[in-house]
Design a protein around this motif. Structure first.
Motif, PDB file in Angstrom:
ATOM      1  N   LYS A   3      50.603 127.882  36.112  1.00  0.00           N
ATOM      2  CA  LYS A   3      50.372 126.703  36.949  1.00  0.00           C
ATOM      3  C   LYS A   3      49.587 127.096  38.196  1.00  0.00           C
ATOM      4  O   LYS A   3      48.664 126.389  38.597  1.00  0.00           O
ATOM      5  CB  LYS A   3      51.720 126.058  37.331  1.00  0.00           C
ATOM      6  CG  LYS A   3      51.579 124.830  38.182  1.00  0.00           C
ATOM      7  CD  LYS A   3      51.069 123.646  37.396  1.00  0.00           C
ATOM      8  CE  LYS A   3      51.148 122.401  38.249  1.00  0.00           C
ATOM      9  NZ  LYS A   3      49.908 121.677  38.328  1.00  0.00           N
ATOM     10  N   ALA A   6      46.021 127.565  37.212  1.00  0.00           N
ATOM     11  CA  ALA A   6      45.365 126.271  37.004  1.00  0.00           C
ATOM     12  C   ALA A   6      45.074 125.594  38.341  1.00  0.00           C
ATOM     13  O   ALA A   6      44.001 125.003  38.526  1.00  0.00           O
ATOM     14  CB  ALA A   6      46.239 125.377  36.134  1.00  0.00           C
ATOM     15  N   ASP A   7      46.017 125.678  39.283  1.00  0.00           N
ATOM     16  CA  ASP A   7      45.811 125.067  40.604  1.00  0.00           C
ATOM     17  C   ASP A   7      44.654 125.709  41.349  1.00  0.00           C
ATOM     18  O   ASP A   7      43.957 125.042  42.113  1.00  0.00           O
ATOM     19  CB  ASP A   7      47.087 125.159  41.447  1.00  0.00           C
ATOM     20  CG  ASP A   7      48.149 124.166  41.003  1.00  0.00           C
ATOM     21  OD1 ASP A   7      47.833 123.273  40.181  1.00  0.00           O
ATOM     22  OD2 ASP A   7      49.287 124.281  41.471  1.00  0.00           O
ATOM     23  N   ARG A   8      44.443 127.001  41.148  1.00  0.00           N
ATOM     24  CA  ARG A   8      43.326 127.679  41.806  1.00  0.00           C
ATOM     25  C   ARG A   8      41.994 127.106  41.325  1.00  0.00           C
ATOM     26  O   ARG A   8      41.021 127.093  42.054  1.00  0.00           O
ATOM     27  CB  ARG A   8      43.376 129.184  41.560  1.00  0.00           C
ATOM     28  CG  ARG A   8      44.409 129.890  42.418  1.00  0.00           C
ATOM     29  CD  ARG A   8      44.250 131.389  42.377  1.00  0.00           C
ATOM     30  NE  ARG A   8      44.684 131.982  41.136  1.00  0.00           N
ATOM     31  CZ  ARG A   8      45.918 132.396  40.885  1.00  0.00           C
ATOM     32  NH1 ARG A   8      46.869 132.260  41.789  1.00  0.00           N
ATOM     33  NH2 ARG A   8      46.226 132.948  39.742  1.00  0.00           N
ATOM     34  N   LYS A   9      41.972 126.616  40.095  1.00  0.00           N
ATOM     35  CA  LYS A   9      40.748 126.038  39.543  1.00  0.00           C
ATOM     36  C   LYS A   9      40.559 124.583  39.963  1.00  0.00           C
ATOM     37  O   LYS A   9      39.488 124.034  39.795  1.00  0.00           O
ATOM     38  CB  LYS A   9      40.765 126.138  38.020  1.00  0.00           C
ATOM     39  CG  LYS A   9      40.691 127.566  37.520  1.00  0.00           C
ATOM     40  CD  LYS A   9      40.758 127.621  36.024  1.00  0.00           C
ATOM     41  CE  LYS A   9      40.725 129.072  35.553  1.00  0.00           C
ATOM     42  NZ  LYS A   9      40.861 129.173  34.106  1.00  0.00           N
ATOM     43  N   GLN A  10      41.605 123.950  40.497  1.00  0.00           N
ATOM     44  CA  GLN A  10      41.545 122.536  40.856  1.00  0.00           C
ATOM     45  C   GLN A  10      41.760 122.314  42.347  1.00  0.00           C
ATOM     46  O   GLN A  10      42.370 121.340  42.742  1.00  0.00           O
ATOM     47  CB  GLN A  10      42.603 121.762  40.061  1.00  0.00           C
ATOM     48  CG  GLN A  10      42.394 121.813  38.577  1.00  0.00           C
ATOM     49  CD  GLN A  10      43.499 121.119  37.818  1.00  0.00           C
ATOM     50  OE1 GLN A  10      44.421 120.578  38.395  1.00  0.00           O
ATOM     51  NE2 GLN A  10      43.405 121.142  36.516  1.00  0.00           N
ATOM     52  N   MET A  11      41.236 123.202  43.166  1.00  0.00           N
ATOM     53  CA  MET A  11      41.414 123.066  44.606  1.00  0.00           C
ATOM     54  C   MET A  11      40.590 121.899  45.130  1.00  0.00           C
ATOM     55  O   MET A  11      39.519 121.595  44.599  1.00  0.00           O
ATOM     56  CB  MET A  11      41.024 124.363  45.317  1.00  0.00           C
ATOM     57  CG  MET A  11      41.940 125.506  44.994  1.00  0.00           C
ATOM     58  SD  MET A  11      41.661 127.096  45.842  1.00  0.00           S
ATOM     59  CE  MET A  11      40.162 126.989  46.675  1.00  0.00           C
ATOM     60  N   SER A  12      41.089 121.265  46.186  1.00  0.00           N
ATOM     61  CA  SER A  12      40.351 120.194  46.841  1.00  0.00           C
ATOM     62  C   SER A  12      39.153 120.786  47.590  1.00  0.00           C
ATOM     63  O   SER A  12      39.111 121.995  47.861  1.00  0.00           O
ATOM     64  CB  SER A  12      41.255 119.433  47.807  1.00  0.00           C
ATOM     65  OG  SER A  12      41.574 120.246  48.924  1.00  0.00           O
ATOM     66  N   GLU A  15      40.119 122.734  50.650  1.00  0.00           N
ATOM     67  CA  GLU A  15      40.732 124.010  50.273  1.00  0.00           C
ATOM     68  C   GLU A  15      39.670 125.019  49.847  1.00  0.00           C
ATOM     69  O   GLU A  15      39.751 126.202  50.191  1.00  0.00           O
ATOM     70  CB  GLU A  15      41.743 123.805  49.140  1.00  0.00           C
ATOM     71  CG  GLU A  15      42.989 123.082  49.557  1.00  0.00           C
ATOM     72  CD  GLU A  15      43.887 122.730  48.387  1.00  0.00           C
ATOM     73  OE1 GLU A  15      45.104 122.642  48.613  1.00  0.00           O
ATOM     74  OE2 GLU A  15      43.388 122.514  47.260  1.00  0.00           O
ATOM     75  N   GLN A  34      47.367 129.954  46.383  1.00  0.00           N
ATOM     76  CA  GLN A  34      48.373 129.500  45.413  1.00  0.00           C
ATOM     77  C   GLN A  34      49.422 130.586  45.175  1.00  0.00           C
ATOM     78  O   GLN A  34      49.723 130.968  44.054  1.00  0.00           O
ATOM     79  CB  GLN A  34      47.703 129.072  44.096  1.00  0.00           C
ATOM     80  CG  GLN A  34      46.773 127.904  44.245  1.00  0.00           C
ATOM     81  CD  GLN A  34      47.475 126.652  44.756  1.00  0.00           C
ATOM     82  OE1 GLN A  34      48.611 126.387  44.428  1.00  0.00           O
ATOM     83  NE2 GLN A  34      46.791 125.899  45.595  1.00  0.00           N
ATOM     84  N   ASP A  43      49.546 126.982  49.517  1.00  0.00           N
ATOM     85  CA  ASP A  43      48.096 126.853  49.368  1.00  0.00           C
ATOM     86  C   ASP A  43      47.437 128.198  49.650  1.00  0.00           C
ATOM     87  O   ASP A  43      46.645 128.686  48.862  1.00  0.00           O
ATOM     88  CB  ASP A  43      47.543 125.784  50.310  1.00  0.00           C
ATOM     89  CG  ASP A  43      47.923 124.365  49.907  1.00  0.00           C
ATOM     90  OD1 ASP A  43      48.335 124.152  48.745  1.00  0.00           O
ATOM     91  OD2 ASP A  43      47.808 123.464  50.761  1.00  0.00           O
TER      92      ASP A  43
END
Length: 127
Positions: A3, A6-12, A15, A34, A43
């Protein structure tokens, strides 16, 4: 761990901008993104100084989010982390000032472990 990956690939966007600067190790401090801690994903984090950096969008001001953030900050403080909450709008407005504030916060907290200036004394030797 998957997870967090995956979050590292979907940063705002804010971010991403912040990470582009933090990865350069401003002030000589190393940051992770992350980073998992006690069931939360920070974050960004400087583990050396136990500083958690959270980028807050407008959603953090709605509903039960402020209370959840307060609980999260308290739980992280129990394991030695100071949480620095940065509004996403501030990153977009003045990224340089945000980076300066983060470096100042890291310096104020100081590293948890001081670098060694040599081997420890032998048994029976004084400091």
């Amino acid at each position: 761990m998957k997870k967090a990956r995956a979050d590292r690939k979907q940063m705002s966007f804010p971010e991403v901008l912040l990470w582009q600067q933090l990865r350069k190790e401003p002030g000589g401090f190393r940051f992770r993104r992350q980073n998992p801690q006690i069931g939360y994903r920070l974050d960004f984090a400087c583990l050396e100084t136990r500083l958690a950096i959270e980028v807050d969008s407008e959603a953090h001001e709605r509903g039960d989010r402020p209370q959840r953030d307060t609980v999260r900050n308290r739980r992280l403080a129990e394991i030695g982390f100071l949480t620095l909450r940065i509004p996403a709008a501030e990153i977009l407005k003045d990224l340089g000032a945000v980076i300066t504030g983060i470096v100042v916060a890291c310096r104020e907290r100081g590293p948890l472990h001081r670098p060694s200036d040599g081997p420890p004394p032998r048994s029976g030797e004084g400091f």
